[in-house]
Design a protein around this motif. Structure first.
Motif, short mmCIF file in Angstrom:
data_model
loop_
_atom_site.label_atom_id
_atom_site.label_comp_id
_atom_site.label_asym_id
_atom_site.label_seq_id
_atom_site.Cartn_x
_atom_site.Cartn_y
_atom_site.Cartn_z
N HIS A 1 0.82 -1.20 0.00
CA HIS A 1 0.00 0.00 0.00
C HIS A 1 0.86 1.26 0.00
O HIS A 1 0.36 2.38 0.10
N SER A 2 2.18 1.10 -0.16
CA SER A 2 3.12 2.22 -0.06
C SER A 2 3.00 3.15 -1.26
O SER A 2 2.73 2.72 -2.39
N LYS A 3 3.24 4.45 -1.00
CA LYS A 3 3.13 5.48 -2.02
C LYS A 3 4.42 6.30 -1.99
O LYS A 3 4.56 7.23 -1.20
N VAL A 4 5.37 5.95 -2.87
CA VAL A 4 6.69 6.58 -2.86
C VAL A 4 7.14 6.80 -4.31
O VAL A 4 6.94 5.93 -5.17
N ILE A 5 7.73 7.96 -4.56
CA ILE A 5 8.38 8.24 -5.83
C ILE A 5 9.83 8.62 -5.54
O ILE A 5 10.10 9.52 -4.73
N LEU A 6 10.76 7.93 -6.19
CA LEU A 6 12.19 8.21 -6.06
C LEU A 6 12.72 8.63 -7.42
O LEU A 6 12.45 7.96 -8.43
N VAL A 7 13.46 9.72 -7.45
CA VAL A 7 14.04 10.20 -8.71
C VAL A 7 15.54 10.43 -8.49
O VAL A 7 15.93 11.14 -7.55
N PHE B 1 14.66 16.28 -0.09
CA PHE B 1 15.94 16.29 -0.80
C PHE B 1 17.06 15.97 0.18
O PHE B 1 17.43 16.80 1.02
N ASP B 2 17.57 14.76 0.08
CA ASP B 2 18.67 14.34 0.95
C ASP B 2 19.16 12.98 0.48
O ASP B 2 18.38 12.03 0.36
N ALA B 3 20.46 12.87 0.21
CA ALA B 3 21.01 11.63 -0.34
C ALA B 3 20.92 10.47 0.65
O ALA B 3 20.62 9.34 0.26
N GLU B 4 21.20 10.73 1.93
CA GLU B 4 21.17 9.64 2.92
C GLU B 4 19.75 9.12 3.11
O GLU B 4 19.53 7.91 3.17
N LEU B 5 18.80 10.02 3.22
CA LEU B 5 17.41 9.59 3.37
C LEU B 5 16.96 8.84 2.12
O LEU B 5 16.32 7.78 2.22
N ALA B 6 17.29 9.37 0.94
CA ALA B 6 16.91 8.69 -0.30
C ALA B 6 17.51 7.30 -0.38
O ALA B 6 16.86 6.36 -0.86
N ALA B 7 18.74 7.13 0.09
CA ALA B 7 19.38 5.81 0.06
C ALA B 7 18.60 4.81 0.90
O ALA B 7 18.44 3.64 0.51
N ARG B 8 18.10 5.24 2.05
CA ARG B 8 17.31 4.34 2.90
C ARG B 8 15.99 3.97 2.22
O ARG B 8 15.53 2.82 2.33
N VAL B 9 15.40 4.92 1.53
CA VAL B 9 14.15 4.62 0.84
C VAL B 9 14.42 3.72 -0.38
O VAL B 9 13.62 2.83 -0.70
#
Length: 475
Positions: A393-399, A427-435
């Motif tokens: 049910h997750s709603k995530v967009i990664l670019v 906007f954050d590389a570390e957070l994006a890496a976890r996602v």
């Protein structure tokens, strides 16, 4: 006057006066030429029934009703109640603006908010203990908004925590969507009756006087506790979101985010705006929230009022600006034509586009409609995989490598055109890496869908899928 003559006069009046008015209205106000052409044809071919059907079902009254809900003072752009009004830290000069940040800025007129911390919380196993802990520590306010907020199970536990802090003088408020409340076996409203917790429902269905707004729902999930922490994302408050130790037979997997820093002011103002829409009570919101990290964020409120298409246009912009990869995880995938074209174009440009959908959602007719249009993506190199249970049910967009958008909106017309939703750009590389790690954990075991598989569907299945696809604007 003979009855036949009277009926003839009615037909003439409709044909000469009413039908042209319906045609003119459709030409002026319909945003999709296919919809306009359809209603014009109906009004001309059926000069009595056609205009009546158009005025009852074709005229969009959602925006007017949404404006009435927000009130006169809220008809200005949302940024007046967000970054600019709050006078909170904003990102550095626009000349250095991140290439993926321009779309959100130009759509919302909001700048990025500096100085935030954000943490990914997977499923109710991670979210609910954090939420209860934050509520228990509240000293001034605890505001919670959810589409579904059960009156039993984990919902009852959170209600107990809210009641406890309300008893010691904390400003405690709960806002639940009127239709979402029908999903709960035990009413939260009855559970909170007689307590110090202030409770409101967003447009509950009512027989007398009649009020049934099926297409005007508040789908946002927000919690703001003091000036300390906020929560946003896709989880409702219900036992179905426990995964590690499931409490129901068909659990829902989803993500939420816990945030601290100046973004709290904007989330609090959004809650206050929704609360005002329902109760006409104005809430005081703090502006002096201290910086608490390095994540830049922007809150994008979207709904069938003046904020219509903000999320959709922002998504379209970031997809079009992507340089390396686009990853989308959504439970319901019925994108509008513009976003479909942007995803196809990105794949043609050499951007890796990955779309992760559930093998089976809780709305099978949406799955069927979605399957009907998958060939349009597969043909141009978009990768599609189906995630096995539990229901994703997750709603995530990664670019690319440092952009995350998450919130309450699905990629369908109901979320992007009919509901009140919230999305948050981070906007954050570390957070994006976890996602990205979370996405990988679901992507790797998922089953790839091939163009050959879609083409080999049997005729009855293709007819079924195509039939439900016809109503994809309303599913």
């Amino acid at each position: 006057m003979p009855d036949s003559l009277f009926l003839g006069l009615i037909v003439i009046v409709f044909h000469v006066v009413v039908a042209p008015v319906a045609v003119a209205h459709a030409l002026l106000y319909k945003r999709d030429y296919r919809s306009a052409l359809g209603w014009i044809g109906v009004s001309i071919l059926f000069p009595v029934a056609g205009p009546l059907l158009y005025f009852f079902f074709g005229v969009n009254r959602l925006r007017q009703r949404a404006r009435e809900l927000q009130g006169e003072e809220h008809r200005q752009p949302f940024f007046e109640y967000g970054n600019r009004a709050a006078r909170i830290p904003v990102a550095t000069g626009e000349g250095k603006l991140h290439y993926l940040a321009r779309s959100g800025r130009n759509v919302t007129m909001d700048r990025l908010i500096d100085g935030n911390h954000a943490e990914l919380l997977c499923n109710g196993d991670a979210l609910y203990p954090r939420l209860i802990e934050a509520i228990n520590a509240a000293s001034d306010r605890a505001w919670v908004s959810s589409y579904i907020f059960s009156g039993e199970g984990i919902g009852g536990d959170i209600a107990d925590a809210l009641e406890a802090v309300a008893d010691r003088g904390v400003d405690t408020r709960v806002l639940v969507d009127g239709f979402g409340a029908l999903y709960s076996r035990r009413s939260l409203q009855r559970r909170l009756e007689g307590t110090a917790v202030k409770f409101a429902q967003f447009l509950p269905p009512r027989v007398l006087p009649p009020s049934i707004h099926v297409n005007l729902r508040n789908h946002r999930k927000i919690a703001v506790i003091d000036n300390a922490t906020a929560f946003f994302g896709g989880l409702n408050i219900d036992d179905r979101h426990f995964i590690t130790r499931p409490r129901v037979d068909a659990p829902h997997e989803d993500v939420h985010f816990q945030a601290s820093g100046p973004v709290l002011a904007t989330l609090a103002k959004l809650f206050a705006r929704d609360w005002f829409a329902v109760t006409r009570e104005r809430l005081e919101v703090y502006d002096d929230v201290q910086a608490h990290g390095d994540v830049q964020m922007r809150v994008i409120a979207s709904g069938p009022d003046e904020s219509l298409y903000r999320l959709a246009m922002t998504m379209l912009g970031v997809v079009s600006a992507a340089r390396h990869r686009i990853r989308i995880m959504t439970p319901y995938f019925l994108p509008h034509r513009e976003l479909t074209g942007a995803l196809q174009a990105a794949a043609i440009r050499g951007v890796r586009v990955e779309i992760l959908l559930p093998e089976n959602s809780n709305l099978r007719y949406v799955d069927w409609a979605s399957r009907h249009q998958l060939w349009e993506f597969l043909k141009w190199g978009v990768e599609v995989r189906l995630d096995p249970p539990p229901f994703a049910h997750s709603k995530v967009i990664l670019v690319d490598d440092d952009y995350v958008m998450a919130g309450s909106a699905n990629l369908d017309a109901r979320s992007l055109r009919l509901n009140f939703e919230v999305g948050v750009e981070m906007f954050d590389a570390e957070l994006a890496a976890r996602v990205h790690d979370y996405f990988d954990a679901n992507w790797n075991p998922a089953r790839p869908v091939t163009l050959d598989e879609v083409d080999r569907r049997s005729l009855p299945v293709r007819l079924r899928d195509g039939f439900f696809w016809l109503f994809s604007g309303y599913l």
